[in-house]
Design a protein around this motif. Sequence first.
Motif, short mmCIF file in Angstrom:
data_model
loop_
_atom_site.label_atom_id
_atom_site.label_comp_id
_atom_site.label_asym_id
_atom_site.label_seq_id
_atom_site.Cartn_x
_atom_site.Cartn_y
_atom_site.Cartn_z
N ASP A 141 14.83 6.61 -18.56
CA ASP A 141 13.40 6.82 -18.33
C ASP A 141 13.01 8.28 -18.54
OD1 ASP A 141 12.97 4.11 -17.68
OD2 ASP A 141 13.70 4.46 -15.63
N SER A 142 11.70 8.50 -18.55
CA SER A 142 11.19 9.86 -18.81
C SER A 142 10.26 10.34 -17.69
CB SER A 142 10.47 9.90 -20.15
OG SER A 142 11.33 9.55 -21.21
N PRO A 143 10.75 10.43 -16.46
CA PRO A 143 9.92 10.97 -15.37
C PRO A 143 9.73 12.47 -15.55
CG PRO A 143 12.16 10.66 -14.62
CD PRO A 143 12.11 10.08 -16.00
N ASP A 144 8.85 13.06 -14.74
CA ASP A 144 8.60 14.50 -14.85
C ASP A 144 9.85 15.32 -14.59
OD1 ASP A 144 5.96 13.94 -15.38
OD2 ASP A 144 5.27 14.26 -13.31
N TRP A 145 10.77 14.77 -13.79
CA TRP A 145 11.97 15.53 -13.43
C TRP A 145 13.14 15.30 -14.40
CZ3 TRP A 145 15.62 11.85 -12.86
CH2 TRP A 145 15.23 10.59 -12.38
N ARG A 146 12.94 14.58 -15.49
CA ARG A 146 14.03 14.28 -16.42
C ARG A 146 14.75 15.56 -16.82
NH1 ARG A 146 14.87 10.15 -20.88
NH2 ARG A 146 16.18 11.19 -22.43
N PRO A 147 16.09 15.60 -16.73
CA PRO A 147 16.83 16.82 -17.08
C PRO A 147 16.61 17.24 -18.53
CG PRO A 147 18.24 15.27 -15.90
CD PRO A 147 16.98 14.53 -16.24
N ILE A 148 16.67 18.53 -18.72
CA ILE A 148 16.54 19.10 -20.06
C ILE A 148 17.86 18.97 -20.81
CG2 ILE A 148 16.10 21.23 -21.34
CD1 ILE A 148 14.37 22.11 -18.95
N ILE A 158 23.55 20.57 -14.50
CA ILE A 158 22.45 19.75 -14.99
C ILE A 158 21.17 20.57 -14.84
CG2 ILE A 158 21.20 17.58 -14.74
CD1 ILE A 158 23.72 16.44 -13.37
N GLU A 159 20.52 20.84 -15.97
CA GLU A 159 19.32 21.68 -15.95
C GLU A 159 18.07 20.81 -15.94
OE1 GLU A 159 17.12 25.29 -18.44
OE2 GLU A 159 18.98 24.39 -19.20
N PHE A 160 17.17 21.06 -14.99
CA PHE A 160 15.93 20.33 -14.84
C PHE A 160 14.74 21.22 -15.22
CE2 PHE A 160 18.86 18.20 -12.02
CZ PHE A 160 18.51 16.86 -12.10
N PRO A 161 13.57 20.63 -15.40
CA PRO A 161 12.36 21.45 -15.53
C PRO A 161 12.17 22.28 -14.26
CG PRO A 161 11.91 19.17 -16.15
CD PRO A 161 13.28 19.19 -15.55
N LYS A 162 11.56 23.44 -14.38
CA LYS A 162 11.38 24.32 -13.23
C LYS A 162 10.51 23.70 -12.15
CE LYS A 162 12.32 28.70 -15.52
NZ LYS A 162 11.85 30.09 -15.81
N SER A 163 9.70 22.71 -12.52
CA SER A 163 8.86 22.04 -11.53
C SER A 163 9.66 21.27 -10.50
CB SER A 163 7.88 21.09 -12.22
OG SER A 163 8.60 20.11 -12.98
N LEU A 164 10.95 21.04 -10.75
CA LEU A 164 11.78 20.30 -9.79
C LEU A 164 11.81 21.01 -8.44
CD1 LEU A 164 13.82 17.89 -9.38
CD2 LEU A 164 15.61 19.58 -9.80
N SER A 165 11.73 22.35 -8.45
CA SER A 165 11.85 23.11 -7.21
C SER A 165 10.69 22.87 -6.26
CB SER A 165 11.96 24.61 -7.51
OG SER A 165 10.81 25.06 -8.20
N VAL A 166 9.58 22.32 -6.76
CA VAL A 166 8.43 22.05 -5.89
C VAL A 166 8.18 20.56 -5.75
CG1 VAL A 166 7.30 24.24 -6.42
CG2 VAL A 166 6.82 22.26 -7.85
N GLY A 167 9.03 19.73 -6.32
CA GLY A 167 8.87 18.29 -6.23
C GLY A 167 10.05 17.63 -5.56
N GLU A 168 10.07 16.32 -5.59
CA GLU A 168 11.15 15.57 -4.98
C GLU A 168 12.33 15.51 -5.93
OE1 GLU A 168 11.76 11.36 -2.54
OE2 GLU A 168 9.97 11.71 -3.75
N GLY A 176 18.32 26.74 -7.69
CA GLY A 176 17.17 26.90 -8.55
C GLY A 176 16.75 25.55 -9.10
N HIS A 177 16.67 25.44 -10.43
CA HIS A 177 16.34 24.15 -11.05
C HIS A 177 17.58 23.54 -11.72
CE1 HIS A 177 15.58 27.30 -14.04
NE2 HIS A 177 15.80 26.41 -14.98
N LEU A 220 20.81 9.55 -12.37
CA LEU A 220 19.82 10.07 -11.44
C LEU A 220 18.81 8.96 -11.19
CD1 LEU A 220 19.44 13.39 -13.36
CD2 LEU A 220 20.19 13.31 -10.99
N ARG A 221 18.57 8.65 -9.91
CA ARG A 221 17.68 7.54 -9.57
C ARG A 221 16.67 8.00 -8.52
NH1 ARG A 221 22.22 2.80 -8.46
NH2 ARG A 221 23.35 2.97 -10.44
N LEU A 222 15.41 7.64 -8.74
CA LEU A 222 14.37 8.00 -7.78
C LEU A 222 13.25 6.98 -7.84
CD1 LEU A 222 13.47 10.14 -5.70
CD2 LEU A 222 12.27 11.31 -7.55
N GLY A 223 12.83 6.52 -6.65
CA GLY A 223 11.73 5.57 -6.57
C GLY A 223 12.12 4.34 -5.78
#
Length: 250
Positions: free
Chosen positions: A163-170, A181-191, A213-214, A227-230
């Motif tokens: 899937d392609s959620p906002d937190w999908r790793p780069i 595992i590198e994530f978008p920087k927005s991960l630090s303010v999200g779930e 960090g991220h 990675l599973r969320l929801g």
Amino acid sequence: MRAVAGANRSATLSPMRSGFVNAMQIYPFADGAVYRAYAAPGQVTDIMLQPGEVMGAVASGDTARWVIGDTTSGTGDAKRSHILVKPFSAGLTTNIVVTTDRRSYHVSLISTPATAMTAVSWTYPQDQLLAIERATRAAAEASPIAVGLDLTKLHFDYSVTGDSPDWRPIRAFDDGRQTYIEFPKSLSVGEAPPLFLAGPKGEAELVNYRMQGHFYVVDRLFDAAELRLGLKHQDVVRITRMISAGSRKG
């Protein structure tokens, strides 16, 4: 009525010697607290808001026997609002409610024959905690994810699918010992999604990892992880090492 009176008494903070800086009483701010200020005829008591705080309105219980005005000092980020109060006589009591773009203040005013508080202001523990959290987060993001990494030993042969959620790793990579595992920087303010290793029969296995960090830093290598969320709709992202399991030991 007694319950109301008791609640008001327990919520009221009075001036304390330890709270004065020069002639200014500094209270710690808390929502719902009542702050006592003493005024006197012929003298002005200055109630000072936080720098940068924009005042909305001031309401007083007694506008006939108290003079209540407002002004500002400073410019830019240092601009500060002031509420100026002065009673016509001693022995008066009233209250004011001050609303701003950040909070509401409740101040109990008492007039005395001669002794007036020069100024009242506040510290803001909640703001200070948030500032510490932001500084800590920024320092963690600026710090390296690992010390002494040999760039010649890094392996980037991982695929990220699903899937392609906002937190999908780069991307994902390893140094032969740990996996990153590198994530978008927005991960630090999200779930943050939990990480599971995919076992030999497809079953999910827990694994030790930490967030820096991220990045997720996993203290081992793996062939596949998810990675599973929801709850109602679960986003699943799979990370797979693209070489045979025998070429490098996990």
